[in-house]
Design a protein around this motif. Structure first.
Motif, mmCIF file in Angstrom:
data_model
loop_
_atom_site.group_PDB
_atom_site.id
_atom_site.type_symbol
_atom_site.label_atom_id
_atom_site.label_comp_id
_atom_site.label_asym_id
_atom_site.label_seq_id
_atom_site.Cartn_x
_atom_site.Cartn_y
_atom_site.Cartn_z
ATOM 1 N N THR A 28 83.102 26.837 97.798
ATOM 2 C CA THR A 28 83.033 26.593 99.235
ATOM 3 C C THR A 28 84.394 26.861 99.877
ATOM 4 N N CYS A 29 85.457 26.634 99.128
ATOM 5 C CA CYS A 29 86.807 26.850 99.671
ATOM 6 C C CYS A 29 87.539 27.985 98.961
ATOM 7 N N PHE B 118 79.528 22.223 105.857
ATOM 8 C CA PHE B 118 79.973 22.022 104.476
ATOM 9 C C PHE B 118 78.895 21.283 103.694
ATOM 10 N N SER B 119 78.333 20.208 104.297
ATOM 11 C CA SER B 119 77.274 19.443 103.620
ATOM 12 C C SER B 119 76.072 20.331 103.335
ATOM 13 N N ALA B 120 75.671 21.123 104.338
ATOM 14 C CA ALA B 120 74.489 21.981 104.173
ATOM 15 C C ALA B 120 74.708 22.970 103.034
ATOM 16 N N ALA C 19 82.130 33.448 103.273
ATOM 17 C CA ALA C 19 81.901 34.399 102.171
ATOM 18 C C ALA C 19 80.877 33.835 101.194
ATOM 19 N N ASP C 20 80.941 32.535 100.973
ATOM 20 C CA ASP C 20 80.023 31.879 100.043
ATOM 21 C C ASP C 20 78.587 31.890 100.588
ATOM 22 N N MET C 21 78.440 31.758 101.902
ATOM 23 C CA MET C 21 77.124 31.776 102.528
ATOM 24 C C MET C 21 76.521 33.174 102.550
#
Lengths: 235, 421
Positions: A172-173, B330-332, B417-419
């Motif tokens: 995520t980071c 972030f939670s999602a 980028a992660d999404m």
């Protein structure tokens, strides 16, 4: 040998006076102190190995990104292929602002701003490049990564499949492609360094609150699994 | 989209089958199907992870009406002048090229018995597992005098994009010494520090362009997220500019008059120049369509984010009622990874590991003055339960605050980028 070199560098510095340019040789003894900033990632001296960063014996005169066993960033590889040879001037520019020199470098270092500091540091490193044949006799100045982790923790073999799932929390980071922007790269670290760093967060020796919290709830097997996974990531 | 799927499937015969697939139920030999509705922090992450980790074993379709997704997180920084709107927009091309079947259309019906999703453009898409990540919608009548029809006069700007641009333009057009009002929502709502970061960013904007302007905050809540940190920052950076009226003084009884640009607080009429109304929220209407809501939100099981009403449906992010996690991007994103693993496990027998959740929310108060709050969570039988947390401290030095801001910028690049891939 080392002592003699140090003396000669000190003498040179005295002659050169306090105003220094980027191509002058600094004080190797003071450089050894400054090098402490580097040694959590780089080793130099007898038996130095690649860790998070490449080992630095013989760095002067070496083509950039040219050691086969280390996985460099694309920027540095390109620079090496384009003919970059590390000398005093180039190393000084790189250390002054790594990201400005090689945009996607994984060297997560904010930069050493004062030219005098850089000259001293490079005077220290030059000792391990000037006379490579002397390196086996050099003092083991840089046994980095001193830690007091239970050795059995370091022998745990991590499960990369579990690490892959756990890694989704990191990603995520932190970037899977190793780019750094405000947040350091964690890809391609040697497993031991990764484990040592995570345990340092877990024990709140390293200061970052997010990392303390996340590492704090990972057990030894989970940390080993993450280390195994991230050490294998392809760029 | 078709080309990508053809490449992904590798054979013309398979491609033909898949092109006609939305109209017919898959045969016994077809791959299991996952349909995701909503391409934000929850849905995009789930679609991408299931596709990536199943290595072609699962057919993943993402239904998202917009072609470019603008993140609500960091949109306050656009109001403050720290980001360009375009830097908040993200397309689905990368995900599509990795094999996700991206359908830009509205879901207009969900048949839970037939397990199909009807599309506005016609046709329906069958699913084995359906993942809903629709974000939020607003409660009708939550702020008397305000409705979606008045969102041009009094923007909510709580779904990023044209609403955010409208609000910024209205701030720029304020007369010198004018009043910016913000009507804050009651709990629970998307992004708990969001309204207060917004106030900070509007104050930053006004301090530079309209230094005698005032900010009036009307708040139905006695307390809010990171309150001590925000209030310290407002005193340091924007002294005298911001007035907050809590429930003790009528912040919980606000009426707005969009035509007259007035707000009525505890019977007193205030003339304002800009009014940002952030009404009470509920799960995005797709959840109502699927009949998986109980009250305002859609309750889920913590271990896999599956609906308490239908185990073939999972609900992610703001729309879900899950327990202790705040409603945040972030939670999602964190919930999506747990859900993706569970869905893969159910459909392909891949390994399922224990659920771990985490969240961090960064906020910017002024240039290089960043703060954060975060926590880790675990799944219990009852809910997602908080394990451990931290928050920035008042009086931190400038270097740490700058590093926190720089970290948030890095996080933004990381999560998008992660999404999106």
């Amino acid at each position: 040998m080392l002592r003699m070199l140090r003396h000669s560098f000190v003498a040179l510095t005295l002659i050169a006076g306090p105003v220094m340019a980027a191509d002058e040789i600094g004080d190797a003894e003071r450089g050894a102190e400054l090098y402490k900033e580097c040694k959590s990632c780089h080793q130099v001296g007898a038996g130095a190995k690649n860790r998070v960063g490449p080992q630095l014996n013989g760095i002067f005169g070496r083509q950039a990104a040219s050691m086969e066993k280390f996985r460099y960033s694309k920027s540095l590889k390109r620079a090496g292929n384009d003919g970059l040879i590390w000398d005093l001037e180039k190393l000084s520019a790189y250390i002054e602002n790594p990201k400005a020199f090689a945009s996607d470098t994984r060297m997560n270092y904010k930069g050493m701003k004062r030219v005098g500091d850089r000259n001293d540091l490079l005077a220290f490193l030059r000792v391990y490049s000037d006379n490579p044949q002397d390196i086996p006799e050099a003092q083991p100045t840089a046994r980095a990564l001193s830690h007091d982790i239970d050795p059995t923790i370091l022998t745990i073999v991590g499960d990369p499949e579990y690490g892959e799932y756990l890694s989704s929390e990191c990603l995520t980071c932190h970037r899977a492609d190793g780019t750094t922007e405000g947040i350091p790269s964690i890809t391609l670290w040697p497993e031991e360094d990764f484990v040592v760093a995570m345990h340092a967060y877990k024990r709140k020796l390293r200061p970052h609150p997010v990392m303390q919290m996340l590492a704090g709830r990972l057990n030894n097997e989970e940390i080993a699994a993450l280390a195994a996974y991230f050490s294998l990531l392809e760029e | 989209m078709k080309l990508n799927r053809r490449l992904f499937l590798g054979t013309a015969a398979a491609a033909t089958a898949s092109l006609s697939a939305p109209m017919v139920m898959g045969g016994s030999h077809s791959r299991p199907r996952v349909v995701v509705i909503g391409g934000g922090a929850g849905g995009a992450t789930a679609a991408r992870y299931i596709n990536k980790d199943s290595k072609g074993e699962i057919d993943v379709t993402l239904i998202e009406p917009t072609r470019r997704y603008y993140t609500c997180f960091f949109s306050n920084l656009y109001l403050g002048g720290f980001r360009e709107m375009e830097s908040l927009g993200h397309g689905y091309g990368s995900m599509a090229s990795q094999g996700v079947n991206v359908v830009h259309d509205w879901a207009v019906g969900i048949d839970r018995d037939a397990k199909t999703v009807a599309l506005a453009g016609g046709g329906s898409v069958p699913y084995d597992k359906l993942i809903l990540s629709p974000g939020i919608d607003f409660m009708d009548g939550a702020v008397p005098g305000w409705s979606l029809a008045s969102q041009n006069a009094m923007p909510h700007a709580y779904k990023a994009g044209s609403q955010t641009e409208l609000l910024k333009a209205q701030i720029a057009a304020m007369p010198q010494g004018g009043t910016f009002a913000l009507v804050a929502p009651p709990n629970p709502f998307r992004c708990p520090p969001g309204p207060y970061e917004r106030i900070s960013m509007v104050a930053h904007n006004l301090k530079a362009n309209n230094p005698t302007a005032k900010i009036l905050v009307l708040d139905p809540k006695p307390k809010f997220s990171k309150q001590a940190l925000f209030e310290e920052g407002w005193a340091n950076h924007y002294d005298g500019m911001i007035e907050r009226i809590g429930p003790d003084f009528g912040g919980d009884a606000v009426e707005v008059r969009p035509d007259a640009m007035e707000v009525v607080v505890d019977g007193e009429v205030e003339k304002v120049d800009v009014c940002n109304v952030i009404p009470a929220m509920k799960a995005g209407r797709v959840c109502d369509m699927a009949e998986v809501t109980d009250g305002r939100w859609a309750p889920v099981n913590a271990a896999d984010m599956s609906s308490k009403m239908d185990d073939s449906i999972h609900i992610l992010g703001d729309a879900s009622a899950q327990g202790d996690m705040p409603k945040s991007g972030f939670s999602a994103n964190s919930q999506a990874k747990v859900c993706a693993m569970a869905v893969r496990g159910a459909l392909t027998d891949s390994k399922v590991f224990p659920a771990k959740f985490s969240n961090t929310c960064w906020s910017l108060i002024d240039t290089d003055d960043g703060i954060k709050v975060g926590a880790t969570y675990e799944a219990t039988d009852e809910k997602i339960a908080k394990v451990d947390g931290f928050i920035s401290k008042t009086g931190e030095d400038a270097d740490l605050r700058r590093a926190t801001y720089e970290e948030s910028v890095g996080w933004y690049s990381g999560i998008t980028a992660d999404m999106m891939g």
